[in-house]
Design a protein around this motif. Structure first.
Motif, PDB file in Angstrom:
ATOM      1  N   UNK A 243       0.840  -1.204   0.000  1.00  0.00           N
ATOM      2  CA  UNK A 243       0.000   0.000   0.000  1.00  0.00           C
ATOM      3  C   UNK A 243       0.870   1.246   0.000  1.00  0.00           C
ATOM      4  N   UNK A 244       1.907   1.221   0.861  1.00  0.00           N
ATOM      5  CA  UNK A 244       2.784   2.374   0.989  1.00  0.00           C
ATOM      6  C   UNK A 244       3.523   2.639  -0.331  1.00  0.00           C
ATOM      7  N   UNK A 245       3.982   1.565  -0.982  1.00  0.00           N
ATOM      8  CA  UNK A 245       4.629   1.716  -2.290  1.00  0.00           C
ATOM      9  C   UNK A 245       3.653   2.366  -3.270  1.00  0.00           C
ATOM     10  N   UNK A 246       2.395   1.943  -3.208  1.00  0.00           N
ATOM     11  CA  UNK A 246       1.372   2.516  -4.072  1.00  0.00           C
ATOM     12  C   UNK A 246       1.225   4.014  -3.832  1.00  0.00           C
ATOM     13  N   UNK A 247       1.283   4.411  -2.534  1.00  0.00           N
ATOM     14  CA  UNK A 247       1.200   5.830  -2.201  1.00  0.00           C
ATOM     15  C   UNK A 247       2.364   6.597  -2.807  1.00  0.00           C
ATOM     16  N   UNK A 248       3.526   5.948  -2.903  1.00  0.00           N
ATOM     17  CA  UNK A 248       4.695   6.614  -3.472  1.00  0.00           C
ATOM     18  C   UNK A 248       4.676   6.571  -4.993  1.00  0.00           C
ATOM     19  N   UNK A 249       3.615   6.051  -5.583  1.00  0.00           N
ATOM     20  CA  UNK A 249       3.477   6.082  -7.036  1.00  0.00           C
ATOM     21  C   UNK A 249       4.119   4.914  -7.768  1.00  0.00           C
ATOM     22  N   UNK A 250       4.506   3.883  -7.033  1.00  0.00           N
ATOM     23  CA  UNK A 250       5.083   2.718  -7.706  1.00  0.00           C
ATOM     24  C   UNK A 250       3.940   1.863  -8.241  1.00  0.00           C
ATOM     25  N   UNK A 251       3.972   1.484  -9.519  1.00  0.00           N
ATOM     26  CA  UNK A 251       2.874   0.668 -10.054  1.00  0.00           C
ATOM     27  C   UNK A 251       2.784  -0.677  -9.353  1.00  0.00           C
ATOM     28  N   UNK A 252       1.572  -1.211  -9.292  1.00  0.00           N
ATOM     29  CA  UNK A 252       1.306  -2.382  -8.475  1.00  0.00           C
ATOM     30  C   UNK A 252       2.147  -3.588  -8.892  1.00  0.00           C
ATOM     31  N   UNK A 253       2.406  -3.724 -10.206  1.00  0.00           N
ATOM     32  CA  UNK A 253       3.190  -4.872 -10.678  1.00  0.00           C
ATOM     33  C   UNK A 253       4.563  -4.923 -10.022  1.00  0.00           C
ATOM     34  N   UNK A 254       5.201  -3.745  -9.913  1.00  0.00           N
ATOM     35  CA  UNK A 254       6.526  -3.694  -9.288  1.00  0.00           C
ATOM     36  C   UNK A 254       6.374  -3.741  -7.770  1.00  0.00           C
ATOM     37  N   UNK A 255       5.353  -3.041  -7.262  1.00  0.00           N
ATOM     38  CA  UNK A 255       5.169  -2.954  -5.815  1.00  0.00           C
ATOM     39  C   UNK A 255       4.977  -4.342  -5.207  1.00  0.00           C
ATOM     40  N   UNK A 256       4.246  -5.216  -5.912  1.00  0.00           N
ATOM     41  CA  UNK A 256       3.980  -6.521  -5.336  1.00  0.00           C
ATOM     42  C   UNK A 256       5.261  -7.351  -5.271  1.00  0.00           C
ATOM     43  N   UNK A 257       6.135  -7.184  -6.275  1.00  0.00           N
ATOM     44  CA  UNK A 257       7.410  -7.912  -6.230  1.00  0.00           C
ATOM     45  C   UNK A 257       8.262  -7.397  -5.066  1.00  0.00           C
ATOM     46  N   UNK A 258       8.304  -6.050  -4.926  1.00  0.00           N
ATOM     47  CA  UNK A 258       9.054  -5.473  -3.812  1.00  0.00           C
ATOM     48  C   UNK A 258       8.465  -5.946  -2.481  1.00  0.00           C
ATOM     49  N   UNK A 259       7.119  -5.971  -2.429  1.00  0.00           N
ATOM     50  CA  UNK A 259       6.448  -6.406  -1.194  1.00  0.00           C
ATOM     51  C   UNK A 259       6.808  -7.841  -0.853  1.00  0.00           C
TER      52      UNK A 259
END
Lengths: 308, 398
Positions: free
Chosen positions: A51-67
């Motif tokens: 969620x926080x990555x999403x707030x920082x504007x990272x697209x979900x595809x990348x955010x989920x891998x980072x998560x």
């Protein structure tokens, strides 16, 4: 027929989340024989991070891998720093520690992100809803046999199917998978033939937490938001799934997860007065109880033989 | 290292310490409801509630080794029994205590039937599910006519008569005046009564033949069965008794609050975890553990409850907690649980016994003299749980 298909797909898509959490439980149980009560909360933490990555504007595809990477680190660190030293003491101590972690992670999430559900315009969230991995606008559905099936549900089911195949490839065709199976079969012997048991266990916990993180993100996507209580009931369903499939069988966990998802959705759908939304979790409870009484090893698990 | 002082169990020094402790506890118990502020009495009553629940969990988990995460459900059974009998049939709240005891005993004994087959972490899972199901069950539309569904029940407590007399003893007024404006001491005394009953039941069980068979079940159930302990009956009764005792503090919750809903924190899984924390922090497998644990838990929770506002935090530790959006008590105790398992698996009581054993040695009475009453200290008496010890070989064998 339409209603049946719709409920089937809904059940499968929720079941895929249970399957993911249950897979994490099973991977850890196979490796170390511990039941990780913090599995759901580890997933929740990673979901908040996404969620926080999403707030920082990272697209979900990348955010989920980072998560998932964050989840892996969290799981691996937990195993090395906490679970391994404590498991030398007693099984009871491990149980208490996982309960402690459950509470600690939940409190930590609340301390950072607050108690309200997120995304929330009240606290200045830029996102309107929790980012979904698949299109989930009201118009995104396909019609199969007259039933309107959400694209998101199909995507989630497909994702879990692919992931399961990938995991089986890892278990059966890689050195890490071979080592994991060896440790699961007999830790001491695996150690004697030169497998670094510690690293394998660390990887198992990391893998379990990473899969759990994916489950958390998928579920938050279905749910359109993330909150502190998101994983409570999911954990119950997942443990029912793992019990149904057998605690030492990854395939059983996936099948169990899908089954629990279908069973509870059908039960709630076809008996709205008797079961409805309130007693859905009661169905999972009865399944778990029934399996443990009739066949404690689950459908696909190996039964334990106790020596005195 | 040789202890500095040695005390004979049952000798004059030992009795002097016992009497001094009893006097101190008695003084505190009288001081709180008479001289303490209303909020202090409230805190103390909550602590008594937790004490009762943790004591009953301790009998099951600490002494018999049966893991339960479903005690919030038994607690809730007590709460709802009182609430239902008071609101639907106009019973006096105190009379519902025995009813709740019996209802919870029956439910607990029934739950224990599957528990006979289910062991260890699986039992934890099933009872956890029970704890999650309970609030949902209360909300179930089919029984909403009885439980009030998700909205809960109102006016579940005492209805105080304006004409009730006050009872003063030498100018002290330990009962409160029962006129509706100061009824808190009254709840405090009910709490004391409940905890006393639970403590005496636990103590009576643990120090008797039954207690020894419980500990035998915990340490090695196969060996216990071989020695003639009837596993099924013993486990069933202890499970039922633990559930029944846990219902009593639940009743107190219904009596002192005017509203009962299924979302009351202690009736959900949060309650189960709280009881577990109280028990483990105080000391699992010791009679005084949950009592100390509840006092510590409630004191810290109360002190830190307004730490959401950074200005309320003492300046010395402000940097540690000021970033948090919620009260830190939950995190403190979660961390304490993890840390305690490393440094003191027997909780605060275990830590205290370890420390005191370095300074004072208690010489146990020679066998065969006097009664079988066990000495107070670590030298003997209650066999304490030693989680460090290896699990019996072959227990986990494949």
């Amino acid at each position: 027929m339409e209603l049946f298909l719709q409920r089937l797909v809904d059940g499968l898509s929720e079941g895929s989340v249970y399957a993911l959490i249950a897979l994490g439980l099973v991977i850890i149980y196979r490796g170390t024989g511990h039941l990780n009560f913090a599995q759901g909360e580890m997933a929740l933490f990673s979901t908040y991070v996404v969620y926080q990555f999403g707030e920082w504007g990272i697209p979900i595809g990348i955010a989920v891998v980072l998560g998932m990477a964050v989840g892996f680190t969290l799981g691996a660190a937990t195993e090395v720093a906490i679970v391994r030293p404590i498991s030398k003491k007693s099984p009871f101590a491990v149980f208490i520690v996982t309960i402690g972690l459950f509470q600690l992670l939940n409190w930590f999430d609340g301390a950072i992100w607050g108690g309200q559900q997120l995304p929330n315009s009240g606290v200045g969230s830029k996102q309107v809803r929790f980012p979904s991995l698949f299109p989930n606008a009201p118009t995104d559905f396909v019609t199969i046999f007259g039933a309107n099936i959400k694209v998101q549900s199909l995507g989630v089911i497909g994702l879990v199917a692919v992931l399961t195949v990938a995991l089986f490839a890892i278990f059966n065709h890689t050195r890490l998978g071979l080592a994991m199976r060896a440790v699961a079969a007999n830790g001491d012997s695996a150690n004697l033939v030169g497998i670094r048991t510690g690293r394998v266990l660390m990887a198992s916990w990391g893998l379990a937490a990473a899969i759990g993180a994916l489950g958390g993100v998928v579920f938050a996507g279905i749910n359109t938001n993330v909150n502190l209580g998101l994983m409570f009931t999911v954990f119950i369903y997942a443990s029912a799934a793992a019990t149904l499939g057998g605690f030492d069988s990854p395939g059983g966990a996936v099948i169990g997860g899908f089954s629990i998802g279908i069973i509870q959705n059908m039960a709630a759908g076809y008996a709205p007065k008797w079961i409805g939304q309130e007693m859905k979790v009661g169905v999972a409870f009865l399944v778990m109880l029934g399996v443990l009484l009739v066949r404690p090893s689950g459908l696909f698990g190996t039964s334990r033989v106790e020596r005195v | 290292m040789k202890p500095l002082i040695s005390i004979k169990s049952g000798g004059p020094a030992s009795w002097a310490i016992r009497i001094a402790c009893a006097l101190a506890v008695g003084y505190i118990l009288l001081w709180i409801p008479t001289r303490g502020s209303n909020s202090l009495i409230d805190t103390a009553t909550t602590a008594l509630t937790l004490m009762g629940a943790a004591l009953s969990l301790n009998l099951l988990l600490g002494f018999t080794g049966q893991i339960s995460l479903g005690h919030s459900a038994f607690f809730g059974i007590g709460t709802y029994t009182t609430a239902i009998f008071v609101t639907r049939w106009g019973w006096s709240p105190l009379k519902t205590l025995p009813v709740a005891f019996v209802v919870a005993f029956v439910v607990g004994a029934v739950v224990s039937l599957p528990a006979l087959r289910i062991k260890g972490v699986y039992l934890a899972l099933v009872t956890l599910a029970l704890g999650v199901v309970f609030p949902q069950f209360i909300k179930w539309p089919k029984i909403a006519w009885l439980t009030g569904g998700a909205r809960g029940l109102n006016d579940t407590g005492f209805k105080f008569d304006k004409n009730n007399r006050t009872y003063e003893i030498f100018g002290w007024n330990p009962w409160g005046n029962l006129r509706g404006e100061n009824v808190k001491p009254f709840y405090f005394w009910i709490g004391i009564g409940i905890v006393a009953i639970i403590y005496l039941i636990c103590r009576g069980l643990v120090k008797s033949r039954v207690g020894r068979s419980l500990i035998a079940i915990r340490d090695n159930s196969t060996a216990a069965a071989v020695m003639g302990v009837n596993l099924a009956v013993t486990k069933g009764i202890v499970f039922g008794l633990s559930a029944a005792m846990c219902a009593l503090p639940g009743c107190l919750t219904a009596m002192k609050g005017s509203v009962v809903t299924p979302d009351t924190a202690l009736l959900t899984v949060v309650g189960s975890i709280t009881f577990l924390i109280v028990m483990v922090v105080g000391g699992a497998g010791s009679l005084w553990g949950p009592i100390i644990g509840a006092v510590v838990f409630e004191l810290i929770t109360e002190k830190t409850s307004d730490w959401v506002d950074p200005d309320k935090i003492p300046s010395l530790i402000r940097p540690i907690f000021s970033w948090s959006d919620t009260a830190p008590a939950g995190g403190i105790f979660a961390l304490a649980l993890v840390v305690l398992m490393f440094v003191a698996p027997l909780g605060l009581v275990g830590l205290w016994k370890q420390t005191i054993a370095r300074v004072v040695s208690v010489v146990p009475r020679p066998a065969g003299s006097g009664t079988l009453d066990a000495p107070e200290s670590s030298a003997g008496g209650i066999p304490t749980w030693r989680p460090q010890q290896e699990p019996p070989a072959g227990d986990e064998a494949e």
